[in-house]
Design an enzyme around this catalytic site. Structure first.
Site, PDB file in Angstrom:
ATOM      1  N   GLU A  29       0.831  -1.200   0.000  1.00 55.91           N
ATOM      2  CA  GLU A  29       0.000   0.000   0.000  1.00 55.91           C
ATOM      3  C   GLU A  29       0.872   1.260   0.000  1.00 55.91           C
ATOM      4  O   GLU A  29       1.695   1.451   0.913  1.00 55.91           O
ATOM      5  CB  GLU A  29      -0.904  -0.013   1.232  1.00 55.91           C
ATOM      6  CG  GLU A  29      -1.823  -1.227   1.269  1.00 55.91           C
ATOM      7  CD  GLU A  29      -2.412  -1.493   2.639  1.00 55.91           C
ATOM      8  OE1 GLU A  29      -3.170  -2.478   2.762  1.00 55.91           O
ATOM      9  OE2 GLU A  29      -2.109  -0.738   3.597  1.00 55.91           O
ATOM     10  N   LEU A  58      -5.932  -0.910  -0.455  1.00 53.63           N
ATOM     11  CA  LEU A  58      -5.776  -0.961   1.001  1.00 53.63           C
ATOM     12  C   LEU A  58      -6.471  -2.213   1.520  1.00 53.63           C
ATOM     13  O   LEU A  58      -7.569  -2.175   2.076  1.00 53.63           O
ATOM     14  CB  LEU A  58      -6.366   0.294   1.648  1.00 53.63           C
ATOM     15  CG  LEU A  58      -5.705   1.617   1.262  1.00 53.63           C
ATOM     16  CD1 LEU A  58      -6.419   2.778   1.919  1.00 53.63           C
ATOM     17  CD2 LEU A  58      -4.229   1.614   1.624  1.00 53.63           C
ATOM     18  N   GLU A  60      -4.907  -5.772   3.277  1.00 57.37           N
ATOM     19  CA  GLU A  60      -3.722  -6.541   3.637  1.00 57.37           C
ATOM     20  C   GLU A  60      -3.838  -8.010   3.234  1.00 57.37           C
ATOM     21  O   GLU A  60      -2.845  -8.633   2.830  1.00 57.37           O
ATOM     22  CB  GLU A  60      -3.435  -6.419   5.134  1.00 57.37           C
ATOM     23  CG  GLU A  60      -2.835  -5.096   5.560  1.00 57.37           C
ATOM     24  CD  GLU A  60      -3.852  -3.970   5.663  1.00 57.37           C
ATOM     25  OE1 GLU A  60      -5.083  -4.266   5.629  1.00 57.37           O
ATOM     26  OE2 GLU A  60      -3.455  -2.797   5.783  1.00 57.37           O
ATOM     27  N   GLN A  82       1.979  -1.982   6.271  1.00 56.42           N
ATOM     28  CA  GLN A  82       2.360  -0.680   6.809  1.00 56.42           C
ATOM     29  C   GLN A  82       2.739  -0.707   8.284  1.00 56.42           C
ATOM     30  O   GLN A  82       3.603   0.048   8.719  1.00 56.42           O
ATOM     31  CB  GLN A  82       1.233   0.322   6.570  1.00 56.42           C
ATOM     32  CG  GLN A  82       1.068   0.684   5.107  1.00 56.42           C
ATOM     33  CD  GLN A  82       0.086   1.808   4.884  1.00 56.42           C
ATOM     34  OE1 GLN A  82      -0.784   2.066   5.708  1.00 56.42           O
ATOM     35  NE2 GLN A  82       0.212   2.486   3.767  1.00 56.42           N
ATOM     36  N   PHE A  83       2.087  -1.536   9.085  1.00 58.05           N
ATOM     37  CA  PHE A  83       2.428  -1.705  10.499  1.00 58.05           C
ATOM     38  C   PHE A  83       2.174  -3.158  10.881  1.00 58.05           C
ATOM     39  O   PHE A  83       1.291  -3.808  10.300  1.00 58.05           O
ATOM     40  CB  PHE A  83       1.593  -0.788  11.404  1.00 58.05           C
ATOM     41  CG  PHE A  83       1.897   0.675  11.243  1.00 58.05           C
ATOM     42  CD1 PHE A  83       2.920   1.270  11.987  1.00 58.05           C
ATOM     43  CD2 PHE A  83       1.192   1.457  10.349  1.00 58.05           C
ATOM     44  CE1 PHE A  83       3.211   2.613  11.828  1.00 58.05           C
ATOM     45  CE2 PHE A  83       1.473   2.793  10.189  1.00 58.05           C
ATOM     46  CZ  PHE A  83       2.491   3.374  10.932  1.00 58.05           C
ATOM     47  N   PRO A  89      -4.879  -9.570   9.163  1.00 57.88           N
ATOM     48  CA  PRO A  89      -5.608 -10.071   7.994  1.00 57.88           C
ATOM     49  C   PRO A  89      -4.772 -10.989   7.105  1.00 57.88           C
ATOM     50  O   PRO A  89      -5.324 -11.780   6.346  1.00 57.88           O
ATOM     51  CB  PRO A  89      -6.005  -8.796   7.244  1.00 57.88           C
ATOM     52  CG  PRO A  89      -5.999  -7.727   8.279  1.00 57.88           C
ATOM     53  CD  PRO A  89      -4.882  -8.089   9.203  1.00 57.88           C
ATOM     54  N   HIS A 129      -0.778   0.307  15.767  1.00 56.25           N
ATOM     55  CA  HIS A 129       0.400   0.639  14.969  1.00 56.25           C
ATOM     56  C   HIS A 129       1.701   0.272  15.688  1.00 56.25           C
ATOM     57  O   HIS A 129       2.775   0.411  15.102  1.00 56.25           O
ATOM     58  CB  HIS A 129       0.449   2.144  14.672  1.00 56.25           C
ATOM     59  CG  HIS A 129      -0.634   2.636  13.768  1.00 56.25           C
ATOM     60  ND1 HIS A 129      -1.950   2.705  14.158  1.00 56.25           N
ATOM     61  CD2 HIS A 129      -0.594   3.085  12.492  1.00 56.25           C
ATOM     62  CE1 HIS A 129      -2.672   3.185  13.158  1.00 56.25           C
ATOM     63  NE2 HIS A 129      -1.880   3.423  12.140  1.00 56.25           N
TER      64      HIS A 129
END
Length: 328
Positions: A29, A58, A60, A82-83, A89, A129
């Site tokens: 992403e 977007l 996962e 991203q984190f 998922p 996050h």
């Protein structure tokens, strides 16, 4: 040779391996035009084009599924999540497909996949996050879990992970992304997976850690040295499969051990290492193995996370307890 931060070393490793091997594709992403949320893929789109640097929706689970599909068809896919808190998922695809291809096909197919994700706290973000999820993935058979602790190790270990024939979860310590720089040579030489590194030699106590907590562990060892205590530091680096032999050899020399982890205490990877020491190194120990870890709560929000993440004082507290039980 250049002085690089850890995030820059990740970028260099990706660019180097994409240059060396045309099968390497990165996806995730916002990784193309924006260069990723932390800019780990900055500049790769311009160099290698949209067929090898793929911006995804977007989603996962979709990112993981795409990467697995590509990897089973001869592509070396490197997916960015991203984190680490967004890895959940991906579990369906990783557990049910990526980790099983080699056994499911009796070795006819493998899944040379890397899933990269920032891991742990330190940037005062929302709780999902900033989680430290290494034990969740280390529990899965068929999956390598790697957590670098410095720019040079991030470079060498990421090269090794991309070249590995089986799936790798590569957990990058968020807190260390831009914390310090060190010389990194773009040599194309990978560091070995499945082995611990002796980060510092010592004789009085073994400190075991990985990822972001290695920074605090090194600072704690400096403080101990001021008091005349020689600490040996073991950087686990590859959590799964675990190189227990290196840790056992260190504890056989020092007789004492403290394991430092950022993740929740119960069921953490520190517990697995402690169990291995109890099973195979008990007679080398002068005192019980102690753990320094996060708490069995969700990661707190924003600035409250500093209460959760272990620091130098908590490491030193456990070391002192060990020496109270087993003086030099």
């Amino acid at each position: 040779m250049a002085d690089l931060a850890l995030i820059e070393a990740v970028n260099l490793a990706l660019a180097s391996e994409m240059q060396r091997d045309a099968r390497v594709v990165v996806l995730g992403e916002d990784i193309g035009r924006n260069g990723g949320v932390f800019r780990a893929t900055l500049g790769l789109l311009d160099r290698y084009g949209p067929e090898r640097v793929i911006d995804t929706p977007l989603a996962e689970m979709l990112v993981a599924a795409m990467a697995i599909g590509l990897s089973t068809q001869g592509i070396r896919a490197v997916a960015e999540i991203q984190f680490s808190g967004f890895l959940y998922p991906c579990l369906d695809q990783v557990v049910n497909h990526a980790t099983r291809y080699r056994n499911r096909t009796r070795g006819r197919l493998s899944c040379p996949l890397v899933i990269r994700a920032p891991n742990g706290g330190g940037i005062h973000a929302p709780e999902h996050h900033s989680e430290s999820l290494e034990a969740t993935f280390a529990h899965l058979p068929g999956l390598r879990v790697v957590a670098p602790s410095s720019p040079a190790r991030a470079y060498g270990l990421l090269l090794a992970a991309i070249r590995d024939p089986d799936p790798v979860i590569f957990l990058e310590p968020t807190r260390l992304y831009r914390l310090f720089k060190q010389p990194v040579e773009d040599s194309g030489e990978a560091l070995p997976l499945d082995t611990c590194f002796i980060d510092r030699s010592g004789t009085d106590i073994t400190l075991v850690s990985w990822g972001a907590m290695m920074h605090d562990t090194r600072l704690a060892a400096d403080r101990l040295a001021e008091d005349g205590i020689s600490a040996e530091i073991v950087d686990v680096a590859t959590l799964k499969p675990l190189d227990l032999d290196t840790i056992l050899d260190s504890v056989a020399k020092t007789g004492r051990c403290v394991i430092v982890s950022e993740s929740a205490r119960a069921g953490g990877w520190a517990s697995e290492i402690a169990a291995g020491l109890a099973e195979h190194g008990l007679l080398s120990l002068f005192a019980p193995v102690m753990r320094v870890a996060g708490y069995d709560t969700p990661m707190p929000l924003a600035r409250q996370e500093r209460v959760y993440i272990p620091d130098v004082s908590r490491i030193l507290h456990e070391v002192r307890k060990v020496f109270e039980m087993a003086p030099r």
